[in-house]
Design a protein around this motif. Structure first.
Motif, PDB file in Angstrom:
ATOM      1  N   LEU A 259      -1.785 -12.938  15.805  1.00 41.43           N
ATOM      2  CA  LEU A 259      -0.351 -12.669  15.689  1.00 41.43           C
ATOM      3  C   LEU A 259       0.154 -12.933  14.279  1.00 41.43           C
ATOM      4  O   LEU A 259      -0.399 -13.752  13.548  1.00 41.43           O
ATOM      5  CB  LEU A 259       0.438 -13.573  16.647  1.00 41.43           C
ATOM      6  CG  LEU A 259       0.148 -13.451  18.143  1.00 41.43           C
ATOM      7  CD1 LEU A 259       1.086 -14.370  18.918  1.00 41.43           C
ATOM      8  CD2 LEU A 259       0.298 -12.012  18.620  1.00 41.43           C
ATOM      9  N   ILE A 260       1.239 -12.266  13.941  1.00 40.44           N
ATOM     10  CA  ILE A 260       1.976 -12.552  12.712  1.00 40.44           C
ATOM     11  C   ILE A 260       3.120 -13.512  13.017  1.00 40.44           C
ATOM     12  O   ILE A 260       3.413 -14.414  12.244  1.00 40.44           O
ATOM     13  CB  ILE A 260       2.498 -11.230  12.099  1.00 40.44           C
ATOM     14  CG1 ILE A 260       1.304 -10.411  11.588  1.00 40.44           C
ATOM     15  CG2 ILE A 260       3.502 -11.494  10.987  1.00 40.44           C
ATOM     16  CD1 ILE A 260       1.635  -8.979  11.234  1.00 40.44           C
ATOM     17  N   ASP A 261       3.741 -13.343  14.190  1.00 43.42           N
ATOM     18  CA  ASP A 261       4.852 -14.221  14.563  1.00 43.42           C
ATOM     19  C   ASP A 261       5.106 -14.096  16.063  1.00 43.42           C
ATOM     20  O   ASP A 261       4.723 -13.096  16.683  1.00 43.42           O
ATOM     21  CB  ASP A 261       6.117 -13.831  13.781  1.00 43.42           C
ATOM     22  CG  ASP A 261       7.168 -14.933  13.776  1.00 43.42           C
ATOM     23  OD1 ASP A 261       6.878 -16.053  14.253  1.00 43.42           O
ATOM     24  OD2 ASP A 261       8.281 -14.668  13.289  1.00 43.42           O
ATOM     25  N   VAL A 262       5.737 -15.114  16.618  1.00 37.94           N
ATOM     26  CA  VAL A 262       6.106 -15.082  18.033  1.00 37.94           C
ATOM     27  C   VAL A 262       7.480 -15.717  18.189  1.00 37.94           C
ATOM     28  O   VAL A 262       7.829 -16.639  17.448  1.00 37.94           O
ATOM     29  CB  VAL A 262       5.037 -15.804  18.899  1.00 37.94           C
ATOM     30  CG1 VAL A 262       4.885 -17.255  18.505  1.00 37.94           C
ATOM     31  CG2 VAL A 262       5.333 -15.671  20.387  1.00 37.94           C
ATOM     32  N   ALA A 263       8.285 -15.188  19.106  1.00 44.02           N
ATOM     33  CA  ALA A 263       9.632 -15.712  19.345  1.00 44.02           C
ATOM     34  C   ALA A 263       9.816 -15.964  20.842  1.00 44.02           C
ATOM     35  O   ALA A 263       9.371 -15.161  21.668  1.00 44.02           O
ATOM     36  CB  ALA A 263      10.686 -14.713  18.869  1.00 44.02           C
TER      37      ALA A 263
ATOM     38  N   ILE B   5       5.014  -4.544  17.459  1.00 43.68           N
ATOM     39  CA  ILE B   5       5.924  -5.581  17.950  1.00 43.68           C
ATOM     40  C   ILE B   5       6.192  -5.310  19.421  1.00 43.68           C
ATOM     41  O   ILE B   5       6.761  -4.277  19.779  1.00 43.68           O
ATOM     42  CB  ILE B   5       7.248  -5.605  17.155  1.00 43.68           C
ATOM     43  CG1 ILE B   5       6.975  -5.973  15.684  1.00 43.68           C
ATOM     44  CG2 ILE B   5       8.235  -6.586  17.785  1.00 43.68           C
ATOM     45  CD1 ILE B   5       8.206  -5.908  14.800  1.00 43.68           C
ATOM     46  N   ALA B   6       5.741  -6.232  20.275  1.00 48.37           N
ATOM     47  CA  ALA B   6       6.025  -6.121  21.709  1.00 48.37           C
ATOM     48  C   ALA B   6       7.102  -7.131  22.055  1.00 48.37           C
ATOM     49  O   ALA B   6       7.177  -8.206  21.452  1.00 48.37           O
ATOM     50  CB  ALA B   6       4.758  -6.406  22.524  1.00 48.37           C
ATOM     51  N   SER B   7       7.971  -6.777  22.994  1.00 51.31           N
ATOM     52  CA  SER B   7       9.007  -7.729  23.374  1.00 51.31           C
ATOM     53  C   SER B   7       9.321  -7.612  24.853  1.00 51.31           C
ATOM     54  O   SER B   7       8.976  -6.622  25.505  1.00 51.31           O
ATOM     55  CB  SER B   7      10.277  -7.530  22.545  1.00 51.31           C
ATOM     56  OG  SER B   7      10.943  -6.359  22.932  1.00 51.31           O
ATOM     57  N   PHE B   8       9.964  -8.652  25.356  1.00 53.75           N
ATOM     58  CA  PHE B   8      10.326  -8.687  26.766  1.00 53.75           C
ATOM     59  C   PHE B   8      11.684  -9.357  26.915  1.00 53.75           C
ATOM     60  O   PHE B   8      11.972 -10.348  26.242  1.00 53.75           O
ATOM     61  CB  PHE B   8       9.284  -9.466  27.583  1.00 53.75           C
ATOM     62  CG  PHE B   8       9.641  -9.533  29.038  1.00 53.75           C
ATOM     63  CD1 PHE B   8       9.395  -8.458  29.875  1.00 53.75           C
ATOM     64  CD2 PHE B   8      10.274 -10.655  29.568  1.00 53.75           C
ATOM     65  CE1 PHE B   8       9.756  -8.495  31.216  1.00 53.75           C
ATOM     66  CE2 PHE B   8      10.646 -10.700  30.906  1.00 53.75           C
ATOM     67  CZ  PHE B   8      10.379  -9.615  31.724  1.00 53.75           C
TER      68      PHE B   8
ATOM     69  N   PHE C  18      14.087 -14.105  26.153  1.00 54.44           N
ATOM     70  CA  PHE C  18      13.608 -13.081  25.214  1.00 54.44           C
ATOM     71  C   PHE C  18      12.304 -13.581  24.610  1.00 54.44           C
ATOM     72  O   PHE C  18      12.241 -14.711  24.131  1.00 54.44           O
ATOM     73  CB  PHE C  18      14.639 -12.859  24.104  1.00 54.44           C
ATOM     74  CG  PHE C  18      14.152 -11.974  22.978  1.00 54.44           C
ATOM     75  CD1 PHE C  18      14.068 -10.604  23.138  1.00 54.44           C
ATOM     76  CD2 PHE C  18      13.755 -12.526  21.760  1.00 54.44           C
ATOM     77  CE1 PHE C  18      13.612  -9.786  22.104  1.00 54.44           C
ATOM     78  CE2 PHE C  18      13.300 -11.714  20.723  1.00 54.44           C
ATOM     79  CZ  PHE C  18      13.230 -10.338  20.897  1.00 54.44           C
ATOM     80  N   VAL C  19      11.287 -12.741  24.686  1.00 54.52           N
ATOM     81  CA  VAL C  19       9.990 -13.080  24.080  1.00 54.52           C
ATOM     82  C   VAL C  19       9.577 -11.903  23.206  1.00 54.52           C
ATOM     83  O   VAL C  19       9.721 -10.746  23.620  1.00 54.52           O
ATOM     84  CB  VAL C  19       8.910 -13.332  25.159  1.00 54.52           C
ATOM     85  CG1 VAL C  19       7.549 -13.580  24.519  1.00 54.52           C
ATOM     86  CG2 VAL C  19       9.303 -14.511  26.043  1.00 54.52           C
ATOM     87  N   ALA C  20       9.084 -12.183  22.017  1.00 51.13           N
ATOM     88  CA  ALA C  20       8.582 -11.114  21.154  1.00 51.13           C
ATOM     89  C   ALA C  20       7.347 -11.599  20.425  1.00 51.13           C
ATOM     90  O   ALA C  20       7.209 -12.795  20.138  1.00 51.13           O
ATOM     91  CB  ALA C  20       9.649 -10.685  20.137  1.00 51.13           C
ATOM     92  N   ALA C  21       6.441 -10.666  20.157  1.00 53.27           N
ATOM     93  CA  ALA C  21       5.235 -10.980  19.385  1.00 53.27           C
ATOM     94  C   ALA C  21       4.986  -9.847  18.407  1.00 53.27           C
ATOM     95  O   ALA C  21       5.049  -8.675  18.773  1.00 53.27           O
ATOM     96  CB  ALA C  21       4.028 -11.156  20.302  1.00 53.27           C
ATOM     97  N   ALA C  22       4.702 -10.216  17.156  1.00 53.80           N
ATOM     98  CA  ALA C  22       4.362  -9.245  16.110  1.00 53.80           C
ATOM     99  C   ALA C  22       2.907  -9.461  15.730  1.00 53.80           C
ATOM    100  O   ALA C  22       2.459 -10.603  15.604  1.00 53.80           O
ATOM    101  CB  ALA C  22       5.256  -9.443  14.885  1.00 53.80           C
ATOM    102  N   ALA C  23       2.175  -8.350  15.568  1.00 52.25           N
ATOM    103  CA  ALA C  23       0.740  -8.446  15.302  1.00 52.25           C
ATOM    104  C   ALA C  23       0.304  -7.250  14.472  1.00 52.25           C
ATOM    105  O   ALA C  23       1.012  -6.241  14.399  1.00 52.25           O
ATOM    106  CB  ALA C  23      -0.033  -8.477  16.619  1.00 52.25           C
TER     107      ALA C  23
END
Lengths: 74, 152, 152, 74
Positions: free
Chosen positions: B73-77, B28-31, B93-98
């Motif tokens: 990806l599994i999900d993105v926000a 999970i990466a986020s910014f 806020f940005v996040a990506a799960a993979a």
């Protein structure tokens, strides 16, 4: 026709009633640009009814036209 | 998780929610983008974020869909503020799960580059030397162009 | 915030703490690595992380110092588990705070690449088809080599 | 001298007392490798007293020598 200015263009004078001869985005930009030359700059983009317009697009009475300076999201 | 809102948000709370729903993710990466207290040596007392409401939501949804199509990806926000912000507050806020980290990193990077150059927000900084409209920097446009080639 | 610990951690709580102390940051990038519930089509019931305690701490401190020297950062955090982990648990949390986003993104990416290839941890997966020791993948070594050139 | 095996090397038989002639990491690796040939592989690195060793290094009685297979942190 509703005309909206965003970002730094929000400081411009509001647009008055659009003359009947102005029937597309190119003509609208040219007409508004006579008093507001910054609108003629290629960096200013136009959206009609919440959709970005590339090139020229015909306009109707009920359309909402937005003038958008370069964006800075994020 | 896509939102454009005037209300402040806690990025850590968003990350907790996002992580809880990203079952099976290995990465999970986020910014978080925040209002800085100074810019070009001038003190910043606040940031005003003008936006085009419907076009903004539409653009952000399109960016999220493009990221999901481009990366594994599994999900993105994506959550973005508008209105009046104070220094230290989160703007975005940005996040990506993979399954794997490269896709998660790249997706967050990609979303940020597109937000900077394509999302219809306009920032006005209230500084000690007056109010200044900001525009995406040349480096933002250069970063954006990195993604114009086909996905690797 | 540098730690190597057997105890589970909540990455969102670590991010909240990290953000609260990163005064003046315009950008905070973070990464969470998690135990996946499957690998190569086999179910994973747990992950055992062997490590060399003192060498691990020393290596992680060196990686954090190198990241701080290489990128324009305000702060960097690395928290790593060891011992027995269950699927869904966080293995590693990395965060970087910076004035601008490129440094924050690059620092987290750089730290992860170095952890994968240089931090003295060894992973053994408990899978439905038996126990398997994992090693860094070829792509991890290729990613690591991206940083061998001078910083841009 | 204390000898430690990490990761998948942890399954190896523990090392017995080191003969007096073994006075550096190269000799230690060769001696251990007679019964544990996987230790001779170039991918196996050595740390002495918590410091990575490149090349050969002299060893004393009180040293702790760790054999490290390829790592997989993160």
């Amino acid at each position: 026709m509703r005309i909206l200015f965003f970002g730094r263009l929000g400081d411009l004078a509001p647009a008055g009633p659009v003359p009947p001869g102005v029937r597309d985005t190119g003509a609208l930009r040219a007409w508004l640009g006579r008093d507001r030359p910054e609108l003629l700059d290629a960096s200013i983009r136009i959206a009609v009814n919440d959709e970005m317009v590339l090139g020229n697009r015909a306009l109707d009475e009920g359309d909402e036209v937005a003038f958008l300076p370069p964006m800075s999201g994020g | 998780m896509i939102a454009v809102q005037a209300e402040p948000f806690e990025a850590a709370v968003l990350l907790a929610d996002f992580s809880a729903r990203a079952a099976g993710a290995g990465a999970i990466a986020s910014f978080i983008g925040l209002v800085r207290g100074e810019n070009d040596g001038a003190l910043v007392s606040g940031l005003e974020l003008d936006h085009h409401p419907r076009l903004t939501e539409r653009t952000i949804e399109a960016i999220a869909a493009d990221a999901a199509a481009r990366f594994d990806l599994i999900d993105v926000a994506i959550v973005h503020r508008h209105g009046a912000l104070a220094p230290g507050e989160a703007i975005v806020f940005v996040a990506a799960a993979a399954p794997h980290r490269r896709a998660a990193f790249d997706a967050v990077d990609y979303v940020m580059d597109r937000l900077k150059t394509e999302a219809p927000f306009w920032k006005r900084e209230q500084r000690s030397d007056g109010a200044h409209w900001l525009e995406a920097r040349d480096s933002d446009h250069a970063d954006r162009r990195r993604w114009e080639a086909e996905p690797r």
